[in-house]
Write an enzyme that holds these catalytic residues in place. Structure first.
Site, PDB file in Angstrom:
ATOM      1  N   HIS A   1       0.854  -1.194   0.000  1.00 40.43           N
ATOM      2  CA  HIS A   1       0.000   0.000   0.000  1.00 40.43           C
ATOM      3  C   HIS A   1       0.889   1.242   0.000  1.00 40.43           C
ATOM      4  O   HIS A   1       1.932   1.263   0.640  1.00 40.43           O
ATOM      5  CB  HIS A   1      -0.892   0.022   1.254  1.00 40.43           C
TER       6      HIS A   1
ATOM      7  N   ASP B   1      -7.970  -5.262  -0.038  1.00 35.24           N
ATOM      8  CA  ASP B   1      -8.424  -6.146  -1.121  1.00 35.24           C
ATOM      9  C   ASP B   1      -8.061  -7.604  -0.886  1.00 35.24           C
ATOM     10  O   ASP B   1      -8.517  -8.476  -1.630  1.00 35.24           O
ATOM     11  CB  ASP B   1      -7.811  -5.671  -2.450  1.00 35.24           C
TER      12      ASP B   1
HETATM   13  C1  SDX Z   1      -6.247  -0.036  -2.941  1.00 35.53           C
HETATM   14  O1  SDX Z   1      -4.482   4.496  -2.094  1.00 35.53           O
HETATM   15  C2  SDX Z   1      -5.422   3.889  -1.457  1.00 35.53           C
HETATM   16  O2  SDX Z   1      -5.842   4.280  -0.402  1.00 35.53           O
HETATM   17  C3  SDX Z   1      -5.974   2.653  -2.185  1.00 35.53           C
HETATM   18  C4  SDX Z   1      -6.991   1.816  -1.407  1.00 35.53           C
HETATM   19  C5  SDX Z   1      -8.264   2.586  -1.146  1.00 35.53           C
HETATM   20  O3  SDX Z   1      -8.955   2.251  -0.183  1.00 35.53           O
HETATM   21  O4  SDX Z   1      -8.625   3.443  -2.011  1.00 35.53           O
HETATM   22  O5  SDX Z   1      -6.419   1.400  -0.168  1.00 35.53           O
HETATM   23  C6  SDX Z   1      -7.385   0.573  -2.212  1.00 35.53           C
HETATM   24  O6  SDX Z   1      -6.021   0.294  -4.074  1.00 35.53           O
HETATM   25  C7  SDX Z   1      -5.361  -1.016  -2.213  1.00 35.53           C
HETATM   26  C8  SDX Z   1      -4.173  -1.514  -3.089  1.00 35.53           C
HETATM   27  C9  SDX Z   1      -4.672  -2.639  -3.996  1.00 35.53           C
HETATM   28  N1  SDX Z   1      -3.616  -3.045  -4.961  1.00 35.53           N
HETATM   29  C10 SDX Z   1      -2.975  -4.193  -4.845  1.00 35.53           C
HETATM   30  O7  SDX Z   1      -3.115  -4.993  -3.930  1.00 35.53           O
HETATM   31  C11 SDX Z   1      -2.026  -4.493  -6.018  1.00 35.53           C
HETATM   32  C12 SDX Z   1      -0.724  -5.059  -5.477  1.00 35.53           C
HETATM   33  N2  SDX Z   1      -0.011  -3.987  -4.771  1.00 35.53           N
HETATM   34  C13 SDX Z   1       1.007  -3.244  -5.482  1.00 35.53           C
HETATM   35  O8  SDX Z   1       0.812  -3.127  -6.853  1.00 35.53           O
HETATM   36  C14 SDX Z   1       1.482  -1.999  -4.743  1.00 35.53           C
HETATM   37  O9  SDX Z   1       1.786  -2.393  -3.469  1.00 35.53           O
HETATM   38  C15 SDX Z   1       0.591  -0.775  -4.697  1.00 35.53           C
HETATM   39  C16 SDX Z   1       0.121  -0.367  -6.043  1.00 35.53           C
HETATM   40  C17 SDX Z   1      -0.580  -1.015  -3.812  1.00 35.53           C
HETATM   41  C18 SDX Z   1       1.429   0.357  -4.081  1.00 35.53           C
HETATM   42  O10 SDX Z   1       2.415   0.629  -4.996  1.00 35.53           O
HETATM   43  P1  SDX Z   1       3.563   1.703  -4.652  1.00 35.53           P
HETATM   44  O11 SDX Z   1       3.278   2.464  -3.414  1.00 35.53           O
HETATM   45  O12 SDX Z   1       3.821   2.462  -5.910  1.00 35.53           O
HETATM   46  O13 SDX Z   1       4.743   0.779  -4.285  1.00 35.53           O
HETATM   47  P2  SDX Z   1       5.843   0.285  -5.320  1.00 35.53           P
HETATM   48  O14 SDX Z   1       5.140  -0.301  -6.501  1.00 35.53           O
HETATM   49  O15 SDX Z   1       6.812   1.389  -5.521  1.00 35.53           O
HETATM   50  O16 SDX Z   1       6.530  -0.918  -4.509  1.00 35.53           O
HETATM   51  C19 SDX Z   1       7.598  -0.666  -3.604  1.00 35.53           C
HETATM   52  C20 SDX Z   1       8.415  -1.961  -3.627  1.00 35.53           C
HETATM   53  C21 SDX Z   1       8.845  -2.375  -5.023  1.00 35.53           C
HETATM   54  O17 SDX Z   1       9.989  -3.191  -4.872  1.00 35.53           O
HETATM   55  P3  SDX Z   1      11.477  -2.488  -5.089  1.00 35.53           P
HETATM   56  O18 SDX Z   1      11.418  -1.815  -6.464  1.00 35.53           O
HETATM   57  O19 SDX Z   1      11.618  -1.510  -3.954  1.00 35.53           O
HETATM   58  O20 SDX Z   1      12.454  -3.646  -5.031  1.00 35.53           O
HETATM   59  O21 SDX Z   1       7.581  -3.035  -3.139  1.00 35.53           O
HETATM   60  C22 SDX Z   1       7.398  -3.987  -4.190  1.00 35.53           C
HETATM   61  C23 SDX Z   1       7.733  -3.290  -5.489  1.00 35.53           C
HETATM   62  O22 SDX Z   1       8.194  -4.241  -6.442  1.00 35.53           O
HETATM   63  N3  SDX Z   1       5.989  -4.368  -4.144  1.00 35.53           N
HETATM   64  C24 SDX Z   1       5.541  -5.606  -4.309  1.00 35.53           C
HETATM   65  C25 SDX Z   1       4.144  -5.510  -4.139  1.00 35.53           C
HETATM   66  N4  SDX Z   1       3.800  -4.247  -3.875  1.00 35.53           N
HETATM   67  C26 SDX Z   1       4.946  -3.538  -3.884  1.00 35.53           C
HETATM   68  N5  SDX Z   1       6.177  -6.763  -4.585  1.00 35.53           N
HETATM   69  C27 SDX Z   1       5.384  -7.862  -4.703  1.00 35.53           C
HETATM   70  N6  SDX Z   1       4.033  -7.849  -4.543  1.00 35.53           N
HETATM   71  C28 SDX Z   1       3.386  -6.696  -4.266  1.00 35.53           C
HETATM   72  N7  SDX Z   1       2.082  -6.673  -4.116  1.00 35.53           N
END
Ligand code: SDX
Length: 424
Positions: free
Chosen positions: A302, A359
């Protein structure tokens, strides 16, 4: 007022610091470009405040979520979704009279114009219900052109909340070829939705209290979440003074993305994939960590919560209770729990502060309630409607609000002359 100092090209700039009611601080850069000619850059707006807002407070480090100051745990435990809608939109918990009037609105505006029913004849059965919902909400503007004025705004607010649940249920009925079920005024918001989803003309359908209570909690947990992607989209569109229906339809479209509200559908598909792969969840944890693999652990991580998402904690408990009450033994719930346990002890997830988000468990609950996977994000949208509406109303009520127009840093070709086609 506090201030911050920013130095650029040897020039110091004094910038005011805004402090919120919970002690959050923001450096106000409103004047910075005018004084320095430079802008600040923050792709994805991860560190940028788009506005000041009194609706929802999140402390991502401590896993705190409050709607207008009320902890999400207390609202999920004690409130109805109609109460939470009123709280978010109008700022306080309603009195008995206020709630009665508001609930009556949600009841008596849940029919949609008979001509709008014909829209469903045009959608293919395979239409994704988010496409249906976003276009049906936008189409409400053809029946209810906005007339400036408080009364009309309040009427449109209940129209959208009331009619969206009917349109959502009808998109499901259309997809399975069953007759559309009309709303019934004697049923509560949640009971009426479930009845429109699952009742059939051939037999009596009793709406179970367990399902009503589970849906009530799910809608409350999804109701608002400060400046998330879809809420920011609603504010962006509403800032141009577009009508409420167009603004909320844009929110539905933004929510649809798999990185946002679309994640709940992807979580279930992921759990099902793991189940079909011998429930080898450790293999998928390793895939999620592998940079060369574009697999992500859907439902994890998140932008704001760098500790547990309090909604996931509530939903994990609700899953156990509701599945037991329904007598459902869903192997996907066990896989979800095993994934969570492994991930929470794995350096990759711990280092990046990746925890289950709202989620991760919601899909297991929707599935236990008989709601099909491609309706999960529609359920998220039904819950988020009051939050979107509250932010739109806050923006409209703010006399200082103006059209949102971010800047950019241009990185394209510098000036060059047109060359005639024959010379290219
Ligand atoms: C919602 O914003 C809100 O409030 C949203 C929400 C709401 O109520 O409106 O809470 C609802 O959208 C919840 C999120 C649902 N999405 C997912 O579950 C999809 C999976 N999650 C990721 O795609 C990600 O964690 C996000 C999109 C939620 C957040 O992305 P960020 O903040 O841009 O984080 P990032 O992509 O920069 O990740 C940071 C690191 C990265 O690794 P490094 O490059 O540092 O090595 O964490 C890793 C990412 O690769 N990472 C994950 C991961 N999420 C982040 N690795 C594996 N699996 C994951 N799910």
């Amino acid at each position: 007022m506090d201030s911050a100092k920013l130095s650029l090209d040897g020039q110091d700039y004094e910038l005011p610091v805004v402090v919120g009611s919970e002690g959050e601080r923001g450096v106000d850069i409103t004047r910075f470009r005018g004084e320095s000619g430079a802008i600040t850059l923050d792709s994805g707006y991860g560190n940028t405040g788009a506005c000041q807002s009194a609706i929802c407070f999140i402390n991502g480090e401590e896993g705190i979520l409050r709607y207008r100051g009320y902890p999400i745990e207390q609202l999920a435990e004690n409130a109805t979704f109609a109460e939470v809608c009123y709280l978010l939109i109008y700022g306080d918990l309603p009195t008995v009279e206020q709630l009665q009037g508001f609930s009556d609105g949600l009841t008596y505006h849940s029919m949609i114009h008979e001509d709008m029913k014909k829209f469903f004849e045009g959608y293919p059965a395979s239409a994704h219900p988010m496409a249906v919902l976003s276009s049906m909400i936008a189409s409400l503007a053809t029946y209810y052109p906005e007339v400036a004025g408080e009364e009309d705004d309040d009427l449109n607010i209940v129209r959208i909340l009331a009619k969206s649940k009917t349109m959502a249920a009808w998109s499901y009925k259309k997809s399975i070829g069953q007759p559309l079920v009309y709303p019934l005024n004697h049923l509560s918001y949640t009971a009426d939705f479930l009845n429109m989803m699952f009742s059939v003309p051939t037999e009596k359908y009793e709406v179970s209290q367990v399902l009503q209570d589970a849906l009530n909690v799910l809608l409350i947990l999804h109701a608002d979440h400060e400046q998330n992607c879809s809420t920011s989209t609603v504010r962006m569109v509403a800032s141009s003074q577009a009508n409420i229906f167009a603004s909320l339809s844009a929110g539905v479209c933004a929510l649809w993305g798999p990185l946002h509200g679309g994640a709940n559908q992807k979580v279930l598909e992921m759990l099902e994939m793991i189940r079909q792969d011998g429930s080898d969840y450790k293999k998928y944890v390793d895939m999620a960590k592998d940079k060369d693999n574009d697999f992500r652990m859907m439902g994890f991580g998140h932008r704001v919560y760098k500790n547990f998402d309090p909604r996931a904690t509530i939903l994990r408990k609700a899953c156990d209770e509701v599945l037991e009450e329904l007598g459902v033994d869903d192997p996907l719930l066990e896989i979800a729990k095993q994934l969570e346990d492994v991930a929470l002890n794995d350096e990759y997830f711990v280092e990046r502060k990746l925890y289950p988000n709202v989620d991760f468990y919601s899909g297991v609950l929707y599935r236990a309630m008989g709601i099909p996977t491609d309706m999960f994000t529609v359920m998220f949208a039904l819950g988020r409607l009051p939050g979107w509406i509250a932010h739109l109303k806050e923006l409209r009520d703010d006399p200082s609000s103006r059209i949102n127009r971010p800047r950019q840093i241009y990185t394209g070709p510098t000036v060059r002359d047109y060359t005639p086609l024959a010379e290219r």
